[in-house]
Design an enzyme around this catalytic site. Sequence first.
Site, PDB file in Angstrom:
ATOM      1  N   ASP A  92       1.140  -1.142   0.119  1.00 45.58           N
ATOM      2  CA  ASP A  92      -0.063   0.006   0.072  1.00 45.58           C
ATOM      3  C   ASP A  92       0.901   1.188   0.177  1.00 45.58           C
ATOM      4  O   ASP A  92       1.535   1.671   0.878  1.00 45.58           O
ATOM      5  CB  ASP A  92      -0.889  -0.077   1.358  1.00 45.58           C
ATOM      6  CG  ASP A  92      -1.568   1.437   1.408  1.00 45.58           C
ATOM      7  OD1 ASP A  92      -1.755   2.149   0.488  1.00 45.58           O
ATOM      8  OD2 ASP A  92      -2.294   1.439   2.500  1.00 45.58           O
ATOM      9  N   ASP A 115     -12.502   5.399   2.654  1.00 44.44           N
ATOM     10  CA  ASP A 115     -11.309   5.493   2.749  1.00 44.44           C
ATOM     11  C   ASP A 115     -11.018   6.830   2.979  1.00 44.44           C
ATOM     12  O   ASP A 115     -10.781   8.054   2.170  1.00 44.44           O
ATOM     13  CB  ASP A 115     -10.568   4.967   1.898  1.00 44.44           C
ATOM     14  CG  ASP A 115      -8.951   5.006   1.835  1.00 44.44           C
ATOM     15  OD1 ASP A 115      -8.464   5.745   3.023  1.00 44.44           O
ATOM     16  OD2 ASP A 115      -8.282   4.332   1.060  1.00 44.44           O
ATOM     17  N   LYS A 166       2.968  11.242  -3.508  1.00 44.58           N
ATOM     18  CA  LYS A 166       1.987  10.576  -4.165  1.00 44.58           C
ATOM     19  C   LYS A 166       1.226  11.487  -5.095  1.00 44.58           C
ATOM     20  O   LYS A 166       0.860  11.039  -6.062  1.00 44.58           O
ATOM     21  CB  LYS A 166       1.067   9.799  -3.268  1.00 44.58           C
ATOM     22  CG  LYS A 166       0.067   8.662  -3.958  1.00 44.58           C
ATOM     23  CD  LYS A 166      -0.579   7.753  -2.782  1.00 44.58           C
ATOM     24  CE  LYS A 166      -1.483   6.977  -3.279  1.00 44.58           C
ATOM     25  NZ  LYS A 166      -2.015   6.111  -2.574  1.00 44.58           N
ATOM     26  N   GLU A 187      -7.108   0.520  -4.557  1.00 40.25           N
ATOM     27  CA  GLU A 187      -7.061   0.219  -3.052  1.00 40.25           C
ATOM     28  C   GLU A 187      -8.700  -0.172  -2.382  1.00 40.25           C
ATOM     29  O   GLU A 187      -8.478  -0.920  -1.558  1.00 40.25           O
ATOM     30  CB  GLU A 187      -6.965   1.663  -2.128  1.00 40.25           C
ATOM     31  CG  GLU A 187      -5.384   1.930  -2.412  1.00 40.25           C
ATOM     32  CD  GLU A 187      -4.962   3.506  -2.279  1.00 40.25           C
ATOM     33  OE1 GLU A 187      -6.081   4.435  -1.784  1.00 40.25           O
ATOM     34  OE2 GLU A 187      -3.738   3.994  -2.634  1.00 40.25           O
TER      35      GLU A 187
HETATM   36  P1  ADP Z   1      -2.787   7.610   3.543  1.00 36.27           P
HETATM   37  O1  ADP Z   1      -3.582   6.511   3.069  1.00 36.27           O
HETATM   38  O2  ADP Z   1      -3.222   8.843   3.113  1.00 36.27           O
HETATM   39  O3  ADP Z   1      -1.232   7.135   3.890  1.00 36.27           O
HETATM   40  P2  ADP Z   1      -3.433   6.636   6.308  1.00 36.27           P
HETATM   41  O4  ADP Z   1      -4.416   5.707   6.031  1.00 36.27           O
HETATM   42  O5  ADP Z   1      -2.048   6.013   6.828  1.00 36.27           O
HETATM   43  O6  ADP Z   1      -3.247   7.577   5.107  1.00 36.27           O
HETATM   44  O7  ADP Z   1      -4.053   7.757   7.500  1.00 36.27           O
HETATM   45  C1  ADP Z   1      -3.058   8.783   8.072  1.00 36.27           C
HETATM   46  C2  ADP Z   1      -4.122   9.517   8.638  1.00 36.27           C
HETATM   47  O8  ADP Z   1      -4.922   8.992   9.955  1.00 36.27           O
HETATM   48  C3  ADP Z   1      -3.009  10.748   9.518  1.00 36.27           C
HETATM   49  O9  ADP Z   1      -3.963  11.770   9.330  1.00 36.27           O
HETATM   50  C4  ADP Z   1      -3.182  10.340  10.887  1.00 36.27           C
HETATM   51  O10 ADP Z   1      -3.113  11.429  11.801  1.00 36.27           O
HETATM   52  C5  ADP Z   1      -4.756   9.643  10.959  1.00 36.27           C
HETATM   53  N1  ADP Z   1      -4.702   8.681  12.194  1.00 36.27           N
HETATM   54  C6  ADP Z   1      -3.946   7.743  12.412  1.00 36.27           C
HETATM   55  N2  ADP Z   1      -4.480   6.901  13.531  1.00 36.27           N
HETATM   56  C7  ADP Z   1      -5.563   7.899  14.137  1.00 36.27           C
HETATM   57  C8  ADP Z   1      -6.551   7.498  15.188  1.00 36.27           C
HETATM   58  N3  ADP Z   1      -6.414   6.512  15.916  1.00 36.27           N
HETATM   59  N4  ADP Z   1      -7.620   8.352  15.228  1.00 36.27           N
HETATM   60  C9  ADP Z   1      -7.679   9.585  14.363  1.00 36.27           C
HETATM   61  N5  ADP Z   1      -6.915   9.652  13.282  1.00 36.27           N
HETATM   62  C10 ADP Z   1      -5.915   8.795  13.119  1.00 36.27           C
HETATM   63 MG    MG Z   2      -4.598   4.868   2.310  1.00 32.40          MG
END
Ligand code: ADP
Ligand code: MG
Length: 599
Positions: free
Chosen positions: A12, A175, A73, A150
């Site tokens: 991912d 998502d 990205k 995804e």
């Molecule tokens: P991406 O797909 O864009 O790479 P992710 O799915 O990894 O992103 O999500 C990252 C986001 O999720 C960040 O903004 C992070 O702060 C938020 N995040 C991670 N854990 C939590 C949580 N427990 N509660 C709320 N937000 C969260």
């Molecule tokens: Mg993602």
Amino acid sequence: MNPELQTVVGIDLGTTNSTIAVVQNGELVIIPVAGRPTMPSAVGIDPAGKLVIGQAAKNQSVSAPENTVLSIKRGMGTDRCVELGGKSYRPEEISALILGELKRAAEEHLGHPVSRAVITVPAFFNERQRLATQDAGRLAGLDVLRIINEPTAAALAYGAGQAGAGSKETLLVYDLGGGTFDVSVVRVEDGIVEVRASHGDIHLGGDDFDEALATLGEERFGAGKNDISAALPDAARRRLKGAMEKAKIELSDGPFASVREEYLTGTGHLETEIERREYERLIEPWLHKTLDCLQRALADAGVTAGELDKVMLVGGATRTPFVQSLLMEKLGIEPRHEIDPDLVVAMGAAIQGAALAGQPAPAILVDISAHTYSVLAVVGHGLFGEELGCCPVIRRGTALPVTKAELFTTAIDNQTTVKVEVFQGEGERPEENLRLGAMMVEGLSKVPAGNEIVVQFRIDLSGLLTATATEKRTGLVKSVTIDTAGQHRINLDTARGNLAALFEDHAPDRPRLVVLDPEDGDAESAETATVEESSILLASAKSLRGRAAKLLERGMAESDAAAVRASLAEIAPAIEARDWHALQDHLDALSDLLFYLED
Ligand code: ADP
Ligand code: MG
């Protein structure tokens, strides 16, 4: 067969975080990178001139943003180059560094070279963006067998396509990541998983929430210094945003979060508290936008909410309970989130990889809470007085182990006792649910109605629920453990022995634990609680006296020493008089004093 030839990893490649997974001996494995399940999608040059990738790069992005590249990205499929160490790089090149780091972690973990991969992209990625992703993989030394969407990957992780011929399902994947949002309608027919419609906003995600919280913090910081106009310098602002991200994550599991940033601007400190409700109001406009996208995706796919078989949550930001409750309200179906929303896409990619390698699909087993667990509280006022309702603390379908907390308040002035009653079941009214037990919390402060009590539930892997109630203003704590599976009474003798040992080994500053009979937490057993409580208070007194003696020995300002001695002098008479409430007050006072002096 040679595992090297067989292995196909799933990746991912996220805007904010990236994850790599693999199916190994029929089991799904998330490969840790630098000890963590996900790696920030960050690349930088550190002060020593070395290339840093992942967590190290994210860390330095606060102090050296000019030498760090984030969210590459967003540039995939374009010619927008980025500067790093005085040179210019294409988005594919930066992404290749991220992929290469993941590949290395996998090779280290598996103990053999890894060369084949499935990489995921958002459903809205166009042909150029997909090709750019494939090229990034090649640059990293990976043979990219397939680029998959995804949402498709998420559906695969949730078992889509495994039912085989004749099966038909309509799924929704919501998502919400760090910087982008997308929602897709996925159709599964005869084992084939296909995205029917997808909508989103490429500039909406958890990052916006951190920004909004940082602005709130900035305002409070300025207001505290009577200089509301003062915007923070860039570096301080970035630090504040990092602290706010942590607070936001805390708010997913608890009702409030404290933020303390020392020397935010050389001399000024920021100390503030954010309530979950306040945070929810702050992010509501963005969430409504996501619901509009959702509506459009449904319309494009020609599907109504009622026709959805399953709703799945993906992306770290969907851990926010408000996101879950808004979706539930909008769609009338409980969104699934038992598979870690940060990892679910990589898991699906690994499942696809295993299929391409001719391996059978692994089953993903997660322990989830089979019921909702709630606390009985006043939820309104009806014709016949107060209306009681069950307020959920842990919802059905949450992955175990889990710890969640909610805020409750006292209903009347000078209320020194509350009864915390624990229920299991989905109903809003107590009579629809199973009552698991109760505990009394006594000795609360005499203050007007609205005294805040934090009720925390923890359920471990064996289904044991520990309920803890804390008076927020004093830290007074009570807790009880309930076996949710069998609802057996706890063995009080064993528990007493355990507690006695616990207090001998780690005497706390304040009385903390009181075990009540879980089947009957009413008046009679409150007696036993008091006996238990007194021994806890005594243990606590002993420990505080020890700490005080040590401090006095070490030496301190005379006025402080006098205060400690005065406080100590009050303790013995209270013990002699067996006046537990007074003792508690004196211990609290001494504890606060010591906390301040020991600092
Ligand atoms: P991406 O797909 O864009 O790479 P992710 O799915 O990894 O992103 O999500 C990252 C986001 O999720 C960040 O903004 C992070 O702060 C938020 N995040 C991670 N854990 C939590 C949580 N427990 N509660 C709320 N937000 C969260
Ligand atoms: Mg993602």
